[in-house]
Motif scaffolding. Structure first.
Motif, PDB file in Angstrom:
ATOM      1  N   UNK A  36       7.664   8.004  -6.274  1.00 33.48           N
ATOM      2  CA  UNK A  36       8.355   7.613  -5.039  1.00 33.48           C
ATOM      3  C   UNK A  36       7.564   7.970  -3.777  1.00 33.48           C
ATOM      4  N   UNK A  37       6.278   7.658  -3.781  1.00 34.66           N
ATOM      5  CA  UNK A  37       5.424   7.893  -2.618  1.00 34.66           C
ATOM      6  C   UNK A  37       5.891   7.078  -1.421  1.00 34.66           C
ATOM      7  N   UNK A  38       5.502   7.515  -0.246  1.00 34.02           N
ATOM      8  CA  UNK A  38       5.764   6.744   0.965  1.00 34.02           C
ATOM      9  C   UNK A  38       4.737   5.620   1.086  1.00 34.02           C
ATOM     10  N   UNK A  39       5.106   4.563   1.788  1.00 36.16           N
ATOM     11  CA  UNK A  39       4.150   3.489   2.041  1.00 36.16           C
ATOM     12  C   UNK A  39       3.070   3.970   2.990  1.00 36.16           C
ATOM     13  N   UNK A  40       1.883   3.454   2.818  1.00 33.15           N
ATOM     14  CA  UNK A  40       0.762   3.813   3.675  1.00 33.15           C
ATOM     15  C   UNK A  40       0.679   2.864   4.866  1.00 33.15           C
ATOM     16  N   UNK A  41       0.322   3.381   6.043  1.00 32.84           N
ATOM     17  CA  UNK A  41       0.115   2.496   7.187  1.00 32.84           C
ATOM     18  C   UNK A  41      -1.183   1.695   7.053  1.00 32.84           C
ATOM     19  N   UNK A  42      -2.045   2.145   6.154  1.00 28.62           N
ATOM     20  CA  UNK A  42      -3.305   1.447   5.932  1.00 28.62           C
ATOM     21  C   UNK A  42      -3.098   0.195   5.102  1.00 28.62           C
ATOM     22  N   UNK A  45       0.829  -1.214   0.000  1.00 30.13           N
ATOM     23  CA  UNK A  45       0.000   0.000   0.000  1.00 30.13           C
ATOM     24  C   UNK A  45       0.858   1.257   0.000  1.00 30.13           C
ATOM     25  N   UNK A  46       0.451   2.254  -0.797  1.00 31.02           N
ATOM     26  CA  UNK A  46       1.180   3.527  -0.846  1.00 31.02           C
ATOM     27  C   UNK A  46       0.209   4.682  -0.646  1.00 31.02           C
TER      28      UNK A  46
END
Length: 252
Positions: A12-18, A5-6
Motif C-alpha cells: 500500500x505504498x503512496x503514489x509517486x509525484x514522479x 507510479x508508486x
C-alpha cells in the motif's frame, strides 16, 4: 490494464509525484496488482514499456513534455490522481468505482507546463522528488538527538525529520496535542495531519497498527536505537522491521 507510479514496492505504498524517474510502477488489471521496478531510461521509454504490457490507462500526478508527446502516438488514456497524498488501495478503489478525473486537452497541457516550469528552477527552491517525512514520537525537544521510545499516542512531541537525496533537509518538533489528555483517541488523526510518509515506533498494538495501515502510513519498529539520528540511519539502511496491520508487539 492501468499503470501508475508508486514510491516503493512496499504494501500500500503512496503514489509517486514522479513519472519517468519513478522507482516503481503498479499495474492493475481490474483483479490483480503487480508492482515492478522501473528500469526504463526515461519517460519515453516508460511509455514504450507500457505499450508492450498492454497498458490502456495511466494515472499521474505530474508528467513532463517528452512522455506526453510519446503518449500522443498511442491509444492511452490519462487520469489525474490529485495533488494530495494517495495510496495504492485508494487508487484501486477509485479505478473500481470509476471516479478518477480523466485528463485531456487544456487540463493535461497545464499539468505538463507546470511540471516543466517547476524543473527550470534551481533545486534550492524546491523539494527534491525523493523527499520523505519521517515521524518519531519523543518525550524531549532535542531534534534528531532526541531519545526515541516514547509511546506514539502519549508522547510529548513528534519529531519530524525530512530527508532527501542529500540527507536531512529539515527538522521539526511539534507538540502532541493529545499529550495533556494522556490518551491515544485522536493519535492517528493527529499524526496523519502532519503529513508523514513513515513513522518509527518502539511498540504498537493491533488496533492503532490497523488504523495507520488503513491511513496508508508505513510504520517501522525500533527498540534498539538510542536517538532519532541512530534510528533514521537504520531506517535508511532498511534494517528496521515493518509493522503489519496486526502490530508486531504490544504498546509500551
Amino acid at each position: 490494464m492501468t499503470a501508475f507510479p508508486v514510491k516503493s514496492n512496499k504494501e500500500n505504498s503512496a503514489l509517486s509525484p514522479l513519472f519517468g524517474k519513478a522507482k516503481y510502477f503498479a499495474f492493475y488489471d481490474g483483479k490483480s496488482l503487480e508492482v515492478l521496478k522501473n528500469d526504463a531510461g526515461d519517460g519515453i521509454d516508460v511509455i514504450k514499456w507500457f505499450v508492450q504490457k498492454g497498458v490502456k490507462n495511466i494515472i499521474i500526478k505530474e508528467m513532463g513534455s517528452n512522455p506526453f508527446k510519446e503518449i500522443q502516438k498511442h491509444d492511452i488514456n490519462i487520469f489525474y490522481s490529485g495533488d494530495d497524498r494517495i495510496t495504492i488501495d485508494e487508487v484501486i478503489k477509485k479505478i473500481d468505482e470509476n471516479t478518477l478525473e480523466p485528463l485531456s486537452g487544456e487540463k493535461l497541457e497545464n499539468i505538463v507546463k507546470k511540471h516543466e516550469s517547476r524543473h527550470k528552477h534551481d533545486d534550492h527552491h524546491h523539494h527534491h522528488h525523493d523527499t520523505k517525512r519521517v515521524i518519531f514520537p519523543t518525550n524531549e525537544d532535542m531534534g534528531y538527538l532526541s531519545k526515541i521510545g516514547a509511546h506514539f499516542g502519549k508522547a510529548k512531541f513528534y519529531t519530524i525529520i525530512t530527508t532527501n537525496h542529500h540527507g536531512i533537509s529539515n527538522v521539526e518538533v511539534v507538540e502532541n496535542p493529545g499529550h495533556s489528555s494522556g490518551g491515544c483517541g485522536d493519535a492517528i488523526s493527529n499524526i496523519m495531519s502532519l503529513k508523514p510518509d513513515v513513522m518509527v515506533v518502539s511498540g504498537i498494538g493491533t488496533s492503532p497498527a490497523k488504523g495507520f495501515a488503513n491511513a496508508g502510513l508505513e510504520v517501522y519498529f525500533d527498540k534498539i536505537s538510542a536517538t532519532v539520528q541512530d534510528s533514521l540511519k537504520l531506517l535508511n539502511e532498511e534494517k528496521l522491521q515493518k509493522v503489519g496491520s496486526s502490530g508486531t508487539c504490544s504498546t509500551n
